[in-house]
Scaffold this motif. Sequence first.
Motif: not given
Length: 305
Positions: A61-73
Motif C-alpha cells: 500500500r504505497p503512500a497514495g493509498g492505492r493497493w498494489v497486488l503483485a504475483a511472482a512467476g
Amino acid sequence: MGAHEGAAGPVLVVVDPAGGVLLFSSSTGQDGVSRWDADSGALVWRSQDASVGGNALAAARPAGGRWVLAAAGEDGVVRWDGLTGQVLPGCDSGGDAVWGLAATCLPDGRAVLVGAGNGGGVHRWDAETGAALGAPLVGHGISVKCVAVQPLTGDTVMIASGGDDGCVRRWDAATGRALGNPLEASGGVVEVVMLPLGGGRTLIAAGDNEGFLYRWDAGSGEPLGHPVEIGAYTVPASAVHLAGRPTLFTFGADEVVRQWHAVTGEPTGGSWKGQAASCAVRADGTVLLATGTFTGDIVVRTLGR
C-alpha cells in the motif's frame, strides 16, 4: 465467512486500514489471479491473461493509498491495482524467475516489493512504480526460494531470504547490507516467515526440504529451541499472535493446515483442510485465516483475537 470458488495456488488475505478485507488467489494456467469479496464470495476481478498465475502473492500500500497486488512467476513480477484489477507495469527481474515475494514499507515511507530470484539474487522494487531498487542482493550462490520482511526496533527493516544453499540470510531492506551471519538449516530452505515477539525481539521461522522447522532470533541469529520435524513437503505459511500465543501456520502435501507454537515448535490448536494459507489481523485484534484447496475452494475463518 464462507467458501469462494477459486483455483489451486497461493491465497492472500490483507486488512485495509479502513477495516476492509481484501482476498486474493492465484493459479497457473487456469484462472490466473483473482480478487474475491470476502463476505459474499463474489468475484471482484480476474486477470485477463489466465496464464499469469503466481508462485507467490504480495500486496503493498504505497503512500497514495492505492493497493498494489503483485504475483511472482517465471517471467518476473506482474502487478495490478488491487482494488480494480487494472494492469500495472511489471517488475523487471532481468529474466530471472521469481519464486517468493513479500512486501514492506521502508522507514522513509516507501512501499517495497522483495522477490526471491531463481538465479541466486534477492530483488527489491518500488511497489508504486515497479522500478528496481539497486542490483539484486547476492550471497546464496544458487536459487533463492523464499523471502520475508519485517520492521525491527529502530529504523531497520529486515529481509530474511532462504535458498537451496540451506541458509537463511538477513539483509537491511533499505540499504541492501547483509546483517549477521547466515542461519543454517540441514536442507534447502523452501519457505520463511517472520513475527514480532515481546521485548523487541523478532522471530524468523523457516522450513527446509527435509521436513524440519527452524526458529531463530532475527537480531542475534541465535536458535530458538531445536529443529522440529513437521513432515515432508510441509512448509510454514503465515504467523500471527493468537490468544496471546505466537502461532505459526503450516500446510503440506496432505492438504492439512496446522498450528504450531512459533517459538517452541509444539503443535497447538485445531487443523483445517487446505493447501495454502494466509492470515491477517483486523484493527480490533480479530485474526483471520484464509485457506485454499486443490479443488479451488477458498475459506476465510475468524479464529479469535
